[in-house]
Design an enzyme around this catalytic site. Sequence first.
Site, PDB file in Angstrom:
ATOM      1  N   HIS A  17       0.841  -1.213   0.000  1.00  0.00           N
ATOM      2  CA  HIS A  17       0.000   0.000   0.000  1.00  0.00           C
ATOM      3  C   HIS A  17       0.875   1.262   0.000  1.00  0.00           C
ATOM      4  O   HIS A  17       0.608   2.212  -0.735  1.00  0.00           O
ATOM      5  CB  HIS A  17      -0.885   0.052   1.253  1.00  0.00           C
ATOM      6  CG  HIS A  17      -1.924  -1.027   1.340  1.00  0.00           C
ATOM      7  ND1 HIS A  17      -2.075  -1.836   2.446  1.00  0.00           N
ATOM      8  CD2 HIS A  17      -2.885  -1.424   0.458  1.00  0.00           C
ATOM      9  CE1 HIS A  17      -3.086  -2.664   2.257  1.00  0.00           C
ATOM     10  NE2 HIS A  17      -3.588  -2.446   1.050  1.00  0.00           N
ATOM     11  N   LYS A  41     -15.685  -8.006   4.501  1.00  0.00           N
ATOM     12  CA  LYS A  41     -14.554  -8.404   5.356  1.00  0.00           C
ATOM     13  C   LYS A  41     -14.829  -8.078   6.813  1.00  0.00           C
ATOM     14  O   LYS A  41     -15.424  -7.048   7.126  1.00  0.00           O
ATOM     15  CB  LYS A  41     -13.276  -7.662   4.931  1.00  0.00           C
ATOM     16  CG  LYS A  41     -12.724  -8.063   3.579  1.00  0.00           C
ATOM     17  CD  LYS A  41     -11.449  -7.283   3.298  1.00  0.00           C
ATOM     18  CE  LYS A  41     -10.913  -7.529   1.888  1.00  0.00           C
ATOM     19  NZ  LYS A  41      -9.823  -6.595   1.551  1.00  0.00           N
ATOM     20  N   ARG A  90      -2.610  -6.407  -8.208  1.00  0.00           N
ATOM     21  CA  ARG A  90      -1.479  -7.321  -8.007  1.00  0.00           C
ATOM     22  C   ARG A  90      -1.470  -8.393  -9.093  1.00  0.00           C
ATOM     23  O   ARG A  90      -0.552  -8.505  -9.865  1.00  0.00           O
ATOM     24  CB  ARG A  90      -1.557  -7.966  -6.615  1.00  0.00           C
ATOM     25  CG  ARG A  90      -1.319  -6.981  -5.488  1.00  0.00           C
ATOM     26  CD  ARG A  90      -1.761  -7.531  -4.178  1.00  0.00           C
ATOM     27  NE  ARG A  90      -3.208  -7.820  -4.203  1.00  0.00           N
ATOM     28  CZ  ARG A  90      -3.928  -8.159  -3.156  1.00  0.00           C
ATOM     29  NH1 ARG A  90      -3.357  -8.301  -1.982  1.00  0.00           N
ATOM     30  NH2 ARG A  90      -5.218  -8.376  -3.266  1.00  0.00           N
ATOM     31  N   SER A 128      -2.933  -7.881   3.189  1.00  0.00           N
ATOM     32  CA  SER A 128      -3.067  -7.664   4.637  1.00  0.00           C
ATOM     33  C   SER A 128      -3.420  -8.971   5.332  1.00  0.00           C
ATOM     34  O   SER A 128      -2.919  -9.260   6.419  1.00  0.00           O
ATOM     35  CB  SER A 128      -4.172  -6.633   4.915  1.00  0.00           C
ATOM     36  OG  SER A 128      -3.842  -5.396   4.335  1.00  0.00           O
TER      37      SER A 128
HETATM   38  O1  PNS Z   1      -8.965  -2.786   0.320  1.00  0.00           O
HETATM   39  P1  PNS Z   1     -10.296  -3.317  -0.163  1.00  0.00           P
HETATM   40  O2  PNS Z   1     -10.955  -4.145   0.931  1.00  0.00           O
HETATM   41  O3  PNS Z   1     -10.206  -4.043  -1.470  1.00  0.00           O
HETATM   42  O4  PNS Z   1     -11.213  -2.016  -0.406  1.00  0.00           O
HETATM   43  C1  PNS Z   1     -12.546  -2.135  -0.842  1.00  0.00           C
HETATM   44  C2  PNS Z   1     -13.300  -0.824  -0.584  1.00  0.00           C
HETATM   45  C3  PNS Z   1     -13.268  -0.471   0.918  1.00  0.00           C
HETATM   46  C4  PNS Z   1     -12.659   0.290  -1.383  1.00  0.00           C
HETATM   47  C5  PNS Z   1     -14.769  -1.049  -1.070  1.00  0.00           C
HETATM   48  O5  PNS Z   1     -15.345  -2.104  -0.359  1.00  0.00           O
HETATM   49  C6  PNS Z   1     -15.609   0.204  -0.930  1.00  0.00           C
HETATM   50  O6  PNS Z   1     -15.548   1.077  -1.770  1.00  0.00           O
HETATM   51  N1  PNS Z   1     -16.399   0.288   0.174  1.00  0.00           N
HETATM   52  C7  PNS Z   1     -17.259   1.423   0.456  1.00  0.00           C
HETATM   53  C8  PNS Z   1     -18.708   1.059   0.208  1.00  0.00           C
HETATM   54  C9  PNS Z   1     -19.035   1.157  -1.270  1.00  0.00           C
HETATM   55  O7  PNS Z   1     -18.959   2.200  -1.888  1.00  0.00           O
HETATM   56  N2  PNS Z   1     -19.413  -0.001  -1.846  1.00  0.00           N
HETATM   57  C10 PNS Z   1     -19.775  -0.081  -3.240  1.00  0.00           C
HETATM   58  C11 PNS Z   1     -18.551  -0.245  -4.142  1.00  0.00           C
HETATM   59  S1  PNS Z   1     -19.045  -1.201  -5.489  1.00  0.00           S
END
Ligand code: PNS
Length: 165
Positions: A17, A41, A90, A128
């Site tokens: 990150h 998660k 990745r 992570s």
């Molecule tokens: O590091 P990650 O877990 O891949 O990040 C995913 C994240 C937190 C960016 C995604 O789950 C997100 O945008 N969450 C906020 C809620 C949202 O907008 N959901 C709709 C996206 S399709």
Amino acid sequence: MEKLVYPGSFDPITLGHVDIIRRAAGLCDELIVAVLVNPGKQPSFTIGERVDMIRRCISGIDNASVRSFDGLLAQYLQNIGARAIIKGLRAVSDYEYELQMAHMNKKLNIEMETLFMMASLQYSFLSSSTVKDVARYGGDISEFIPEEIIEDVYAKFGRGKDGIS
Ligand code: PNS
């Protein structure tokens, strides 16, 4: 580019990150690391802990800052007047999930653009969750986690500062 947002769950932030943050910060005036809830998660660290750890790891990057947000990312972009997010890729396995999110975000906010940056080769296997597994059993995480937060990660799993309980 003016404002760029790097969203994620950062549970916890890894060297992969930090690498994306450094490289993305070089492409814009202001990089905002946005810690968001990923409903898929179950986090190990609270949002407050994650924000605090990120702040310590990026203190040397002048145009980067960290914030948290609870809600839709597409809405958050509108709230802060930003148009683009950057995500690290990745392997091919990341692509399908990221593609779905990018299209959904575009549906929710037509102005929003999703940019992808390839993870540097040495971090392309890093996540992570795998790092947390190594820390849980006292393995060496120093190659994967910024040194500023190694103690915090071991402590989360009841281990001493060098992983030995
Ligand atoms: O590091 P990650 O877990 O891949 O990040 C995913 C994240 C937190 C960016 C995604 O789950 C997100 O945008 N969450 C906020 C809620 C949202 O907008 N959901 C709709 C996206 S399709």
